[in-house]
Design a protein around this motif. Structure first.
Motif, PDB file in Angstrom:
ATOM      1  N   VAL A   1     -12.642 -90.636 -48.103  1.00  0.00           N
ATOM      2  CA  VAL A   1     -12.783 -90.439 -46.662  1.00  0.00           C
ATOM      3  C   VAL A   1     -14.196 -89.969 -46.323  1.00  0.00           C
ATOM      4  N   ARG A   2     -14.648 -90.369 -45.160  1.00  0.00           N
ATOM      5  CA  ARG A   2     -15.860 -89.802 -44.571  1.00  0.00           C
ATOM      6  C   ARG A   2     -15.430 -89.162 -43.264  1.00  0.00           C
ATOM      7  N   GLN A   3     -15.968 -88.017 -42.958  1.00  0.00           N
ATOM      8  CA  GLN A   3     -15.655 -87.441 -41.653  1.00  0.00           C
ATOM      9  C   GLN A   3     -16.500 -88.108 -40.575  1.00  0.00           C
ATOM     10  N   TYR A   4     -15.861 -88.419 -39.453  1.00  0.00           N
ATOM     11  CA  TYR A   4     -16.595 -88.826 -38.259  1.00  0.00           C
ATOM     12  C   TYR A   4     -16.692 -87.571 -37.391  1.00  0.00           C
ATOM     13  N   LEU A   5     -17.813 -87.387 -36.662  1.00  0.00           N
ATOM     14  CA  LEU A   5     -18.088 -86.117 -35.988  1.00  0.00           C
ATOM     15  C   LEU A   5     -18.026 -85.016 -37.055  1.00  0.00           C
TER      16      LEU A   5
END
Ligand SMILES: Cc1cc2nc3c(=O)[nH]c(=O)nc-3n(C[C@H](O)[C@H](O)[C@H](O)COP(=O)(O)OP(=O)(O)OC[C@H]3O[C@@H](n4cnc5c(N)ncnc54)[C@H](O)[C@@H]3O)c2cc1C
Ligand SMILES: *[C@@H]1O[C@H](CO)[C@@H](O)[C@H](O)[C@H]1NC(C)=O
Ligand SMILES: *[C@@H]1O[C@H](CO)[C@@H](O)[C@H](O)[C@H]1NC(C)=O
Ligand SMILES: *[C@@H]1O[C@H](CO)[C@@H](O)[C@H](O)[C@H]1NC(C)=O
Ligand SMILES: *[C@@H]1O[C@H](CO)[C@@H](O)[C@H](O)[C@H]1NC(C)=O
Length: 536
Positions: A483-487
């Protein structure tokens, strides 16, 4: 993070600080070549504010969880004011932090500046000289709008509509600033086809961390252009952005379909977003998806859609399956295509595996569609439920791992904890509509999902949601879900370097180049001024 202080003492402290700040700036001229004229300093000195009200606003955001107190709020009336401010910090022996507060709709203090100066972009919105949104046409790129970075997207919409034009890529909610969303990416149901908002910018004027005014584009100062887009406010202030426009449709056919099987739901989403040519008439204009659960009202603040008479049968389906998945699509039309739009939708939806009979449609104006979240906001505001804590978590997840995510997170963690009431969004996007040289960090796969846990909580319960958010991230890490965090909300350099992956070195290099004294957007918590950047 929360400070308790007697107001009066605090104000006096602030006054001293501001005076110091100005004195520091004054001293600069003895330290360095007189880059700043005495006059310029005086021009901006009246624009610092430190009254409790100003400080209070600058130390809170939509998240309502993080509070960082700045020494002063700066209210510019021009871009030059901001350049003067940044220069005065850059040239000072002890630079002070500066953050840009677009509309303060971050959820983790990203627009705050502890002990620094918060630039209140709303002030520029109110008193900017000249027109802030200009619509023009260029033989090569077609119609575009030059827009002040401080402007709200809702105002961009209204101004461009007067010309029968509008941007093509949006966010779900329009009371956000152009500079704020372009610093992240700007995603919504149009992204699968048009890319995020950062893919629809032709050119920008940027004030760098050195206080320099630089025009950048695909042809000119490309490194700065790509750095700033998705750059979390780290490299400069977006003073102007040139946004691509297209003729607007008149109305929108808006459809929701219910699924109980997650794999059928994602298979259909992926099939629909595979038709994505910008000029391809058969493509959808919008695709999203969301969860319906026991705890969540069937019509949430993001839009009331399902007819009340159908709530009982939807509710009993939720009870039966615990979670339903709602696919949401839209197709725009105008007078010429009005006769065929229903047929086109029918063809697109043929063979989809939603639950028979759970198919809902609306026919709304284009503006009503784009501004669909607003009425929910006004309703919550009237009930005092808008300014509550928002422990949000937004993620990007590679397509091949979304089924694992469903079983580990939606079906396990979330059902077990049984606290999720806010909207949970789930929809896929095409990576080829993004440009990987921009700063925004996305997964490696051709198709990736965004999942948004848009929680609202009580003032004493946000920690339970944060605990759930942490458990979700830990689960992903243990299960090898990339996963990559958005915001993004990270606290250590190691987490940031993981976040950017292969792009981290480039990110550091760009910081060194455009904001070497690490002045800008400290609220993102990427760089610590105490630590000097390695030289590149
Ligand atoms: C109700 C709601 C709905 C949302 N829906 C969506 C959505 O559908 N899609 C989506 O992508 N996002 C969405 N967001 C997230 C939103 O895009 C980000 O929170 C964005 O940062 C908020 O914009 P803002 O103008 O309030 O920025 P702020 O919170 O004020 O600032 C965010 C960051 O950008 C920097 N910044 C601000 N202005 C500038 C500028 N001119 N130049 C350079 N840097 C600047 C700030 O310093 C800060 O680091 C939503 C947020 C809310 C609260
Ligand atoms: C500061 O104000 C003076 C007088 O109004 C003006 O001549 C000068 O151009 C201003 N400087 C800047 C940098 O705006
Ligand atoms: C719009 O055009 C006017 C006149 O040319 C100019 O003064 C103004 O700066 C422009 N605004 C933007 C945001 O580019
Ligand atoms: C949509 O609604 C408009 C306005 O009520 C109406 O004129 C139009 O016929 C409807 N179109 C379709 C395709 O349903
Ligand atoms: C979840 O919580 C609600 C009320 O908050 C309760 O009515 C329901 O029984 C709970 N469900 C489970 C499975 O614990």
């Amino acid at each position: 993070m929360t400070l308790n202080h007697p107001c009066s003492t605090y104000s006096i402290l602030l006054l001293i600080t501001i005076t110091r700040l100005i004195t520091i700036v004054g001293k600069t001229e003895q330290w360095k070549a007189p880059i700043l004229q005495e006059l310029d300093i005086h021009n901006i000195s009246l624009k610092f504010h430190n009254d409790p009200e100003a400080i209070k606003i600058a130390s809170r955001d939509y998240g309502n969880i993080v509070h960082e107190f700045p020494r002063a709020v700066f209210r510019p009336s021009s871009i030059d004011d901001i350049a003067t401010l940044i220069k005065s910090s850059y040239n000072s022996p002890s630079p002070f932090d500066i953050s840009l507060r677009g509309h303060g709709h971050s959820t983790n203090g990203q627009a705050m500046a502890r002990d620094g100066v918060v630039v209140d972009m709303a002030s520029l919105r109110k008193q900017r000289d000249g027109v802030a949104i200009n619509v023009s046409k260029d033989p090569l790129i077609g119609h575009y709008a030059d827009v002040g970075g401080e402007q709200l997207w809702i105002d961009v919409l209204h101004a461009t509509l007067e010309h029968g034009l509008a941007p093509v890529s949006w966010t779900d909610y329009l009371y956000l600033t152009v500079g704020g969303t372009l610093s992240n990416a700007g995603i919504s149901g149009q992204s699968f086809r048009y890319g995020p908002q950062i893919s629809n910018v032709h050119e920008m004027d940027v004030i760098t961390g050195k206080g320099e005014f630089v025009t950048c584009s695909w042809q000119k100062n490309l490194e700065l252009f790509q750095a700033v887009l998705g750059g979390l406010g780290q490299f400069g202030v977006i003073a102007r952005a040139r946004i691509a426009l297209e003729p607007t449709p008149k109305r929108v056919k808006w459809v929701r379909l219910l699924y109980s099987d997650f794999s059928a739901f994602t298979k259909d989403q992926e099939r629909l977003i595979s038709i994505n040519g910008r000029k391809q008439k058969t493509a959808l204009d919008f695709l999203e998806g969301m969860l319906l659960m026991n705890q969540s009202p069937i019509n949430n603040w993001r839009s009331s859609f399902f007819p009340i008479s159908d709530h009982p049968r939807i509710a009993s389906l939720i009870t039966q399956h615990s979670i339903l998945y709602c696919l949401e699509v839209a197709k725009y039309y105008d007078d010429q295509t009005e006769k065929t739009v229903d047929k086109e939708i029918q063809v697109l939806l043929q063979g989809l595996a939603y639950i028979p009979g759970f198919h809902y449609e609306k026919n709304v104006s284009y503006v009503e569609f784009l501004n669909r979240v607003r009425s929910g906001e006004l309703k919550l505001q009237s009930q005092g439920l808008w300014d509550v804590p928002h422990p949000w978590l937004n993620l990007f997840i590679p397509k091949t791992q979304i089924l694992d995510f469903n079983s580990g997170v939606f079906k396990d963690i979330m059902l077990k904890r049984n606290i999720t009431a806010g909207p949970v969004l789930v929809y896929p996007m095409n990576r080829n509509k993004w440009d990987d040289r921009m700063s925004a960090s996305i997964p490696e796969e051709d198709v990736f999902y965004t999942v948004g846990f848009l929680h609202s909580s009580g003032f004493d319960t946000w920690k339970e949601y944060e605990a759930q958010n942490r458990e979700i991230l830990e689960f992903c890490s243990d299960a090898g879900i990339e996963v990559r965090q958005y915001l993004p909300n990270h606290r250590t350099q190691k987490d940031w370097s993981n976040h950017f992956g292969a792009k981290w070195v480039r990110f550091l290099g760009r910081k060194h180049q455009f904001d070497p004294r690490m002045i800008l957007s400290p609220g993102q918590k990427i760089f610590d001024k105490q630590q000097l950047l390695p030289a590149f």
